[in-house]
Design a protein around this motif. Sequence first.
Motif, PDB file in Angstrom:
ATOM      1  N   GLU A 206      35.629  27.507  30.882  1.00 58.93           N
ATOM      2  CA  GLU A 206      34.952  28.806  30.978  1.00 58.93           C
ATOM      3  C   GLU A 206      35.295  29.876  29.898  1.00 58.93           C
ATOM      4  O   GLU A 206      34.840  30.897  30.106  1.00 58.93           O
ATOM      5  N   SER A 207      35.733  29.216  28.884  1.00 57.14           N
ATOM      6  CA  SER A 207      35.719  30.151  27.784  1.00 57.14           C
ATOM      7  C   SER A 207      35.704  29.264  26.415  1.00 57.14           C
ATOM      8  O   SER A 207      35.542  28.086  26.468  1.00 57.14           O
ATOM      9  N   VAL A 208      35.488  30.131  25.403  1.00 60.37           N
ATOM     10  CA  VAL A 208      35.334  29.346  23.994  1.00 60.37           C
ATOM     11  C   VAL A 208      36.605  28.495  23.801  1.00 60.37           C
ATOM     12  O   VAL A 208      36.257  27.496  23.266  1.00 60.37           O
ATOM     13  N   LYS A 209      37.580  29.203  23.994  1.00 58.35           N
ATOM     14  CA  LYS A 209      38.945  28.426  23.947  1.00 58.35           C
ATOM     15  C   LYS A 209      38.863  26.949  24.620  1.00 58.35           C
ATOM     16  O   LYS A 209      39.159  25.832  23.879  1.00 58.35           O
ATOM     17  N   LYS A 212      36.127  24.679  22.965  1.00 59.17           N
ATOM     18  CA  LYS A 212      36.877  24.096  21.815  1.00 59.17           C
ATOM     19  C   LYS A 212      37.904  22.939  21.954  1.00 59.17           C
ATOM     20  O   LYS A 212      37.803  21.915  21.233  1.00 59.17           O
ATOM     21  N   ALA A 213      38.556  23.221  23.123  1.00 56.03           N
ATOM     22  CA  ALA A 213      39.800  21.988  23.367  1.00 56.03           C
ATOM     23  C   ALA A 213      38.702  20.845  23.927  1.00 56.03           C
ATOM     24  O   ALA A 213      39.549  19.798  23.461  1.00 56.03           O
ATOM     25  N   TRP A 224      33.575  22.050  13.348  1.00 55.76           N
ATOM     26  CA  TRP A 224      33.376  23.425  13.348  1.00 55.76           C
ATOM     27  C   TRP A 224      31.891  23.939  13.598  1.00 55.76           C
ATOM     28  O   TRP A 224      31.209  23.410  13.248  1.00 55.76           O
ATOM     29  N   PHE A 225      31.813  24.907  14.702  1.00 57.92           N
ATOM     30  CA  PHE A 225      30.836  25.566  14.976  1.00 57.92           C
ATOM     31  C   PHE A 225      31.205  26.896  15.115  1.00 57.92           C
ATOM     32  O   PHE A 225      32.238  27.546  15.426  1.00 57.92           O
ATOM     33  N   HIS A 230      29.502  28.364  20.418  1.00 57.56           N
ATOM     34  CA  HIS A 230      30.108  28.023  21.625  1.00 57.56           C
ATOM     35  C   HIS A 230      29.856  28.988  22.755  1.00 57.56           C
ATOM     36  O   HIS A 230      29.755  28.288  23.929  1.00 57.56           O
ATOM     37  N   ARG A 231      29.755  30.056  22.768  1.00 56.22           N
ATOM     38  CA  ARG A 231      29.323  30.992  23.909  1.00 56.22           C
ATOM     39  C   ARG A 231      28.000  30.597  24.459  1.00 56.22           C
ATOM     40  O   ARG A 231      27.776  30.686  25.597  1.00 56.22           O
TER      41      ARG A 231
END
Length: 333
Positions: A206-209, A212-213, A224-225, A230-231
């Motif tokens: 639900e989040s960029v974090k 990324k995970a 890397w992006f 990501h959003r």
Amino acid sequence: MVNLVEAQKPLLHFLVRMAGLRQHTVDVDGAGTVITFWVPKDRLPNATVRDVTPGAAAGEATNKLPPRPPAAAKKQDRPAVVLVHGFATEGIVTWQFQVGALAKHYDVYVPDLLYFGGSTSPSADRSPGFQAECLAAALRKLGVGPCTVVGFSYGGMVSFKMAEAHPDLVRSLVVSGSVVAMTDSISETTLERIGVRSSAELLLPESVKGLKALLSIATHRKLWFPERLHRDFLEVMFANRKERAELLEGLVVSNKDATVPVLPQKILLLWGENDNIFNIELAKTMKEQLGEKTMLQSIGQAGHLVHLERPCVYNRCLKEFLASVTATETPKQ
């Protein structure tokens, strides 16, 4: 502001169309269950399929179809390959590096499973078995005969179910980063190893974090992006969250109810050597359980997303397997 992920879709669709595929929707049961496909343009049936303009919603489909070419003008029959996607993206995004490599010599079909892309159903059944039955019915409506099914991750579980229930349709099987069935023990061990509390936490970020995970776990190389990409990916690729969460709940079966089917097909387990979700040891165990018709081939320096990280190597291995299946089943003149 323009969504960068959405903006790339027309280019991807253009490249797929250049490879000879067209986007269509199949009415599976006449009761609201529809599956969107990319199919070979010269394999469009005369009925049960609605043409979809790239970028249009499934509900905007039209029943106007180009006339089927006369028999003399049709291509010689070619082996059919069905590419079944995983949980994070729809079909054509998952297999973007495979379609062009296969379309010159094979009839390639790329479906969107239910609740991905434009595919949907009013049914409350969220099991991989139901996905398999709907996909098999759609393929038969498209006139697909015995085919090779290539399944990735969640799509691999659906593919195993389809191979078990429809051996006349699935003549051979390629599976990457998946299991025959997601048992309690496999689910618990996998979640503990990668450090998440649930499949939904990993696969429905639900989040960029969170995204990324997921990418960090799914890939061997650290990618890397920019934050914006990501959003934008989160906004475009994770629709139907309620239904997809229910799909994840419908995956897990108890250990006592899980059985390894006896499959008649020739099977290739094509694995990323560094898969952190379904590791290579799990693949080795599965190979032994599935029997002598199953082969395991690993690709180094690749994780769960092996087909995206090492597409050239993946495609070479896949084409070698397809050629061997075709040679075995082609009668000698």
